[in-house]
Design a protein around this motif. Structure first.
Motif, short mmCIF file in Angstrom:
data_model
loop_
_atom_site.label_atom_id
_atom_site.label_comp_id
_atom_site.label_asym_id
_atom_site.label_seq_id
_atom_site.Cartn_x
_atom_site.Cartn_y
_atom_site.Cartn_z
N GLN A 104 0.82 -1.19 0.00
CA GLN A 104 0.00 0.00 0.00
C GLN A 104 0.86 1.26 0.00
O GLN A 104 0.55 2.24 -0.66
N PHE A 105 1.96 1.16 0.72
CA PHE A 105 2.89 2.29 0.80
C PHE A 105 3.41 2.66 -0.58
O PHE A 105 3.42 3.81 -0.97
N ALA A 106 3.78 1.61 -1.34
CA ALA A 106 4.32 1.84 -2.69
C ALA A 106 3.27 2.45 -3.60
O ALA A 106 3.54 3.38 -4.36
N ASN A 107 2.02 1.93 -3.48
CA ASN A 107 0.93 2.48 -4.27
C ASN A 107 0.74 3.95 -4.00
O ASN A 107 0.61 4.76 -4.92
N ILE B 174 7.55 14.04 1.18
CA ILE B 174 8.50 13.52 2.16
C ILE B 174 7.93 13.62 3.57
O ILE B 174 7.96 12.65 4.35
N VAL B 175 7.34 14.80 3.88
CA VAL B 175 6.75 14.98 5.21
C VAL B 175 5.66 13.93 5.44
O VAL B 175 5.60 13.29 6.50
N ASP B 176 4.81 13.75 4.43
CA ASP B 176 3.72 12.79 4.53
C ASP B 176 4.22 11.39 4.82
O ASP B 176 3.68 10.67 5.66
N MET B 177 5.27 11.01 4.09
CA MET B 177 5.80 9.64 4.23
C MET B 177 6.44 9.47 5.61
O MET B 177 6.21 8.46 6.28
N THR B 178 7.21 10.45 6.04
CA THR B 178 7.83 10.37 7.36
C THR B 178 6.76 10.23 8.44
O THR B 178 6.87 9.44 9.37
N TYR B 179 5.71 11.01 8.25
CA TYR B 179 4.61 11.05 9.20
C TYR B 179 3.99 9.66 9.35
O TYR B 179 3.71 9.19 10.44
N ARG B 180 3.82 9.00 8.21
CA ARG B 180 3.25 7.66 8.24
C ARG B 180 4.16 6.67 8.94
O ARG B 180 3.71 5.72 9.57
N VAL B 181 5.46 6.88 8.82
CA VAL B 181 6.39 5.98 9.48
C VAL B 181 6.36 6.22 10.99
O VAL B 181 6.38 5.29 11.79
N ILE B 182 6.27 7.50 11.38
CA ILE B 182 6.30 7.84 12.80
C ILE B 182 5.03 7.42 13.51
O ILE B 182 5.05 6.89 14.61
N ASP B 183 3.88 7.67 12.87
CA ASP B 183 2.61 7.37 13.52
C ASP B 183 1.92 6.20 12.81
O ASP B 183 1.21 6.39 11.84
N PRO B 184 2.13 5.00 13.31
CA PRO B 184 1.63 3.81 12.62
C PRO B 184 0.11 3.78 12.53
O PRO B 184 -0.43 3.09 11.67
N ARG B 185 -0.56 4.55 13.40
CA ARG B 185 -2.02 4.47 13.40
C ARG B 185 -2.62 4.89 12.07
O ARG B 185 -3.68 4.44 11.68
N ILE B 186 -1.96 5.84 11.38
CA ILE B 186 -2.56 6.29 10.13
C ILE B 186 -1.92 5.63 8.92
O ILE B 186 -2.21 5.96 7.79
N ALA C 282 -4.43 4.24 6.64
CA ALA C 282 -5.49 5.10 6.14
C ALA C 282 -5.24 5.45 4.68
O ALA C 282 -4.11 5.40 4.20
N ALA C 283 -6.32 5.80 3.99
CA ALA C 283 -6.18 6.17 2.59
C ALA C 283 -5.50 7.53 2.47
O ALA C 283 -5.02 8.07 3.46
N LEU C 284 -5.45 8.04 1.26
CA LEU C 284 -4.81 9.33 0.99
C LEU C 284 -5.12 10.37 2.07
O LEU C 284 -4.34 11.19 2.38
#
Lengths: 309, 298
Positions: free
Chosen positions: A2-5, A292-304, A307-309
């Motif tokens: 999903q991350f790659a998508n 980049i910010v979005d991707m980092t954010y997803r790595v830091i906070d696994p809860r989201i 989630a979709a876009l």
């Protein structure tokens, strides 16, 4: 998977954004403006005009021009500057470092001022510290950045000569522009950190951390602040875009050599290839920064993460 | 979610500050309101308050100091580098700002709301495309496009207004669309649809009243933004034409006299800062009063 998508979708979005930007500049410069008039001396004859139009391909139908222009752009060829020597993209690339420096310094000011003030204000609500933080927030939000820059020059560069009034020589010349640029974002970070900290310090896991005997410093820094930083991370991408946009005016105020000042100069000289190249670089860096910010954010906070876009 | 948490925190904070919170808030918002009213009066009655010609030069009294700093009462706030009366120019500059605000803010609100309503209620491909466009515009530095448009269109007040309209309508569109999307799912709207209410009727009687507070709050918050944007355009040299006195242009022209004639830059700068600050404070107050959910708008 999903991350790659997600990454793919966002990269595609970036391409679309850049395409829209390029098209807007094309339409504005070809439909409303006259590129050739800005190139010619005042005593140019009609034949001269005809020659330059032929040379620049301005006599072709617009759709042909647009197609040719897009084709060149895809291959990284954004044309030659009308006023400076060399390809437009090289002229812009020369100034990238200046803007990156300024934006990074602005971000450091914003975070360095916003986070501590927010934490202190939250921990001592209603105290003079809290009021000071609110004052900074209100002023930071309302003061036009070019006016703030001029005030800083007035007080700190002419009344007392602590910093140079303009230019980019050494660290000291970076201080005033970085502050003028960062204050607006600092206000935003401050407000978010403050409300986040107030929120988190009343939760059970903070009480538990205190109950197990951790010292207050650890409780605040390791348990509290970490949690309060999540909303700050969310707006980091937006703020980065704002900082890049804000750097345009700050570069003009402080004669800072960056893309923003180059663009303003080029726009006023009707140097459209340079404007185009500059806008493409800015649009790409803002959208990529967001990514980049979005991707980092997803790595830091696994809860989201899911989630979709 | 975050908005709810923040609203809850604010309510709690208010309680902890005691019952006097709202009275205190009134007192705090009074001075900025007075400044905004003065700005309004100054702009409307510029010819009465400062009857002189803002472009009139007095070459024998260049860079004269304001009256409280050793100058004469002929030029209460001093003169600039070609001897123009700064007081007259500030008052007439307020008129320019006011004209811009009076057209741009309602205009952008109207257009943005219409687009937002359409995209939220009907959606479809057109709605999607419109919102993608809004995303792109909001993501890019508006100032660059504004300067580009300004340079191509040429300097005139009409063009400044066009630029700022293009610049600001997207904010309303995005917010109103989001509100309409959530209203659409609410029972009273679904019920109206089921009862055979027409699209037009639902938009007019149910959606518009429910987003009205948001529109008013955003319009108020946009006032200082538009004023500062107009000043920024003038500052960058693509604003109103040279013969028009605007705060931004006054500040630009004063930059070279920063060291030996501080008032030339400070007077218009302070006027701009006071009005921007007041507009912000009044907007914040109105938002807390009418629509606290917008708190995290930033």
């Amino acid at each position: 998977m999903q991350f790659a998508n997600l990454l793919l979708v966002r990269l595609l979005q970036t391409v679309v954004v850049i395409w829209v930007v390029v098209s807007i500049v094309f339409v504005v410069s070809r439909l409303i403006g006259n590129p050739e008039t800005s190139l010619m001396p005042w005593d140019a004859t009609n034949e001269d005009y005809e020659r330059i139009r032929e040379k620049l391909g301005l006599n072709d139908p617009l759709i042909v021009q647009y197609g040719k222009f897009l084709g060149d752009a895809v291959q990284g060829d954004l044309g030659f500057s009308y006023h400076r020597t060399g390809p437009a993209i090289d002229i812009v690339a020369d100034k990238v470092l200046g803007t990156v420096k300024l934006t990074a310094a602005g971000l450091i000011v914003a975070l360095g001022l916003g986070l501590p003030l927010g934490v202190l204000a939250a921990l001592r609500r209603g105290s003079p510290m809290d009021w000071l933080a609110r004052l900074v927030a209100v002023f930071g939000q309302a003061t036009p950045s070019f006016w703030l820059g001029l005030m800083l020059i007035f007080f700190l560069a002419t009344k007392v000569s602590w910093f140079p009034t303009a230019g980019a020589e050494g660290f000291r010349s970076l201080v005033l522009p970085a502050f003028a640029l960062g204050l607006l974002s600092a206000a935003g970070f401050m407000r978010l950190t403050r409300s986040g900290m107030i929120d988190v310090m009343n939760t059970d896991f903070i009480r538990t951390a205190r109950a197990k005997g951790l010292n207050e410093r650890t409780v605040i820094m390791r348990h509290g602040l970490r949690h309060a930083l999540i909303p700050v991370m969310t707006i980091l991408g937006i703020e980065l875009g704002r900082l890049i946009a804000g750097s345009v005016i700050i570069e003009v105020v402080f004669s800072w050599p960056g893309i923003g000042r180059l663009m303003i100069e080029s726009i006023l000289q009707s140097d459209y290839p340079t404007v185009q190249a500059g806008l493409v670089v800015i649009a790409a860096s803002i959208t990529l920064g967001n990514l980049i910010v979005d991707m980092t954010y997803r790595v830091i906070d696994p809860r989201i993460r899911m989630a979709a876009l | 979610m975050a908005a709810h948490a923040e609203a809850a925190i604010e309510i709690e904070a208010r309680r902890s500050w005691g019952r006097s919170y709202f009275t205190r808030r009134y007192l705090l918002v009074l001075p900025p309101m007075v400044i905004m009213v003065l700005f309004l009066i100054g702009g409307i009655f510029a010819d009465v308050i400062a009857p002189g010609d803002p472009g009139q030069t007095h070459l024998l009294s260049r860079l004269e100091a304001p009256v409280f700093s050793g100058g004469t009462s002929e030029f209460p706030l001093g003169t600039d580098h070609v001897g123009r009366d700064i007081w007259t120019r500030i008052v007439h500059g307020a008129r320019v700002s006011l004209i811009v605000v009076a057209i741009v803010v309602p205009g952008a609100a109207l257009f943005g709301t219409a687009v937002g309503m359409f995209a939220g209620w009907r959606g479809g491909i057109v709605g999607q495309l419109l919102m993608r466009y809004v995303d792109v515009q909001l993501a890019l530095p508006a100032i660059l496009f504004a300067v580009l448009l300004g340079a191509v269109l040429g300097a005139s007040l009409r063009n400044v207004i066009i630029i700022l309209l293009v610049w600001t309508w997207t904010v309303y569109a995005r917010l109103i669309r989001a509100e309409v999307l959530s209203l659409k799912e609410r029972e009273f709207v679904v019920a109206s649809l089921a009862a055979g209410g027409s699209n037009w009727w639902i938009m007019r009687k149910q959606l518009l009243p429910n987003v009205f507070n948001t529109i008013v709050v955003v319009m108020t918050l946009e006032i200082p933004i538009v004023i500062v944007a107009e000043a920024s355009l003038s500052f960058l040299g693509v604003g109103a034409p040279v013969e028009q006195a605007t705060w931004g242009r006054m500040i630009t022209e004063a930059r070279n006299y920063l060291t030996h004639a501080w008032w030339v830059m400070w007077m218009p700068g302070l006027a701009l800062m006071l009005v921007a600050l007041s507009g912000n404070l009044v907007g914040d107050w109105l938002r807390d009063l009418l629509d606290p959910r917008l708190r995290n708008l930033g």
